[in-house]
Scaffold this motif. Structure first.
Motif, PDB file in Angstrom:
ATOM      1  N   PHE A  14       0.867  -1.215   0.036  1.00  0.00           N
ATOM      2  CA  PHE A  14      -0.001  -0.031  -0.029  1.00  0.00           C
ATOM      3  C   PHE A  14       0.843   1.225   0.077  1.00  0.00           C
ATOM      4  O   PHE A  14       1.929   1.471   0.820  1.00  0.00           O
ATOM      5  CB  PHE A  14      -0.776   0.077   1.299  1.00  0.00           C
ATOM      6  N   PRO A  16       0.236   5.535  -0.027  1.00  0.00           N
ATOM      7  CA  PRO A  16      -0.685   6.427   0.113  1.00  0.00           C
ATOM      8  C   PRO A  16      -0.626   7.333  -1.098  1.00  0.00           C
ATOM      9  O   PRO A  16       0.560   7.834  -1.361  1.00  0.00           O
ATOM     10  CB  PRO A  16      -0.493   7.403   1.319  1.00  0.00           C
ATOM     11  N   ASN A  19       1.467  10.695  -1.011  1.00  0.00           N
ATOM     12  CA  ASN A  19       2.842  10.722  -0.580  1.00  0.00           C
ATOM     13  C   ASN A  19       3.937  10.774  -1.741  1.00  0.00           C
ATOM     14  O   ASN A  19       3.995   9.327  -2.069  1.00  0.00           O
ATOM     15  CB  ASN A  19       3.086   9.635   0.350  1.00  0.00           C
ATOM     16  N   ASP A  37      -3.068   4.382  -3.173  1.00  0.00           N
ATOM     17  CA  ASP A  37      -4.280   4.498  -2.478  1.00  0.00           C
ATOM     18  C   ASP A  37      -4.896   5.646  -2.612  1.00  0.00           C
ATOM     19  O   ASP A  37      -4.299   6.874  -2.216  1.00  0.00           O
ATOM     20  CB  ASP A  37      -4.137   4.179  -0.915  1.00  0.00           C
ATOM     21  N   ASP A  40      -8.860   5.530   1.722  1.00  0.00           N
ATOM     22  CA  ASP A  40      -8.991   5.754   3.367  1.00  0.00           C
ATOM     23  C   ASP A  40      -7.552   6.669   3.753  1.00  0.00           C
ATOM     24  O   ASP A  40      -7.462   7.534   4.788  1.00  0.00           O
ATOM     25  CB  ASP A  40      -8.732   4.563   3.843  1.00  0.00           C
ATOM     26  N   SER A  41      -6.536   6.318   2.967  1.00  0.00           N
ATOM     27  CA  SER A  41      -5.204   7.165   3.484  1.00  0.00           C
ATOM     28  C   SER A  41      -5.209   8.634   2.960  1.00  0.00           C
ATOM     29  O   SER A  41      -4.177   9.375   3.371  1.00  0.00           O
ATOM     30  CB  SER A  41      -3.847   6.261   3.065  1.00  0.00           C
ATOM     31  N   ASN A  43      -7.152  12.451   3.104  1.00  0.00           N
ATOM     32  CA  ASN A  43      -8.064  13.099   3.613  1.00  0.00           C
ATOM     33  C   ASN A  43      -9.159  13.815   2.759  1.00  0.00           C
ATOM     34  O   ASN A  43      -8.673  13.817   1.371  1.00  0.00           O
ATOM     35  CB  ASN A  43      -7.609  14.226   4.369  1.00  0.00           C
ATOM     36  N   SER A 201      -1.515  -4.726  11.092  1.00  0.00           N
ATOM     37  CA  SER A 201      -1.148  -3.277  11.296  1.00  0.00           C
ATOM     38  C   SER A 201      -0.117  -3.074  12.370  1.00  0.00           C
ATOM     39  O   SER A 201       0.552  -1.996  12.747  1.00  0.00           O
ATOM     40  CB  SER A 201      -2.603  -2.811  11.901  1.00  0.00           C
ATOM     41  N   ILE A 227       1.876  -2.610   4.614  1.00  0.00           N
ATOM     42  CA  ILE A 227       1.406  -1.303   4.615  1.00  0.00           C
ATOM     43  C   ILE A 227       3.262  -0.507   5.093  1.00  0.00           C
ATOM     44  O   ILE A 227       3.353   0.673   5.155  1.00  0.00           O
ATOM     45  CB  ILE A 227       0.686  -0.715   5.759  1.00  0.00           C
ATOM     46  N   THR A 228       4.055  -1.349   5.205  1.00  0.00           N
ATOM     47  CA  THR A 228       5.637  -0.920   5.179  1.00  0.00           C
ATOM     48  C   THR A 228       6.494  -1.702   4.515  1.00  0.00           C
ATOM     49  O   THR A 228       6.417  -3.016   4.357  1.00  0.00           O
ATOM     50  CB  THR A 228       5.961  -0.933   6.635  1.00  0.00           C
TER      51      THR A 228
END
Length: 230
Positions: A14, A16, A19, A37, A40-41, A43, A201, A227-228
């Motif tokens: 994933f 963002p 970024n 994404d 959700d990541s 705003n 997570s 996610i990382t």
């Protein structure tokens, strides 16, 4: 452009959509798929800017043979159609639909992808789809979702929204996800598409991550979102 239905999707990283540094370097870590994404990541007040950023990254960065996936916003938001159109123009391989609850959710996106393919002179059927199941209703309808479109390459469980829908929380043991994981694996295998597990997570607990990977592989999952890079 285009996608390979049966390719390996062991790891899906994933990134963002707001970024640029992570998007620029994401291909160096060895993931099978990159998931940009926009949902959700990002705003609410950054949605349009993130879409523009992802579009430009897709047309300028050479990601090689890594599969390019974009998680768009749902169609019932002001952003869903614009997300789909932009990333198709940019050469995405797969569009991932969040919060899929019925086969109609899939068919609606399928039809809009077809419209965009026609609009931009892209061969019909060139763009693949994934569907994330994130609610009790989605789990109940998993097989109908999995067979709703020939574009679908896989279905995934989204744990955070799912446990919220169940009015519970995630635990280290993961028993609250067991039924949903099993249902999604069975539905995916019956539909002959991939089953993709949710993110882990606790990013600093590598031992726990490895244990969960072994467990979900034994259940029958084909891959896992991460996610990382580590």
């Amino acid at each position: 452009m285009g996608y390979i239905k049966d390719r390996l999707r062991r790891t899906m990283l994933f990134i963002p959509g707001n970024n640029p540094g992570m998007m620029r370097d994401a291909h160096i870590y060895g993931a099978d798929s990159l998931m940009f994404d926009l949902e959700d990541s990002v705003n609410l007040d950054e949605k349009d800017a993130a879409r523009f950023l992802v579009y430009n990254m897709l047309i300028t960065v050479n990601y090689g043979d890594i599969e390019k996936v974009v998680r768009v916003n749902p169609m019932d938001t002001p952003f869903g159609k614009a997300d789909i159109e932009a990333v198709i123009k940019a050469g995405v391989n797969i569009i991932r639909l969040p919060k899929s609850e019925t086969c109609d959710d899939i068919k609606e996106v399928d039809q809009y992808i077809t419209l965009c393919e026609e609009r931009y002179g892209i061969k019909k059927g060139s763009i693949g789809m994934m569907a994330a199941i994130e609610s009790a209703l989605g789990v109940v309808n998993a097989y109908e979702i999995a067979t709703a479109s020939p574009r679908l390459v896989g279905i995934a469980i989204g744990a955070e929204d799912y446990v919220t829908d169940l009015k519970t929380t995630r635990s280290s043991e993961g028993w609250e996800l067991f039924l949903a994981r099993s249902q999604i694996v069975v539905a995916a295998k019956a539909a002959k598409i991939a089953a993709l597990d949710t993110v882990y997570s606790d990013v600093n607990n590598i031992e726990g991550f490895c244990e969960e990977v072994r467990f979900i592989k034994q259940l029958g999952f084909d891959g896992k979102s991460v996610i990382t890079p580590k």
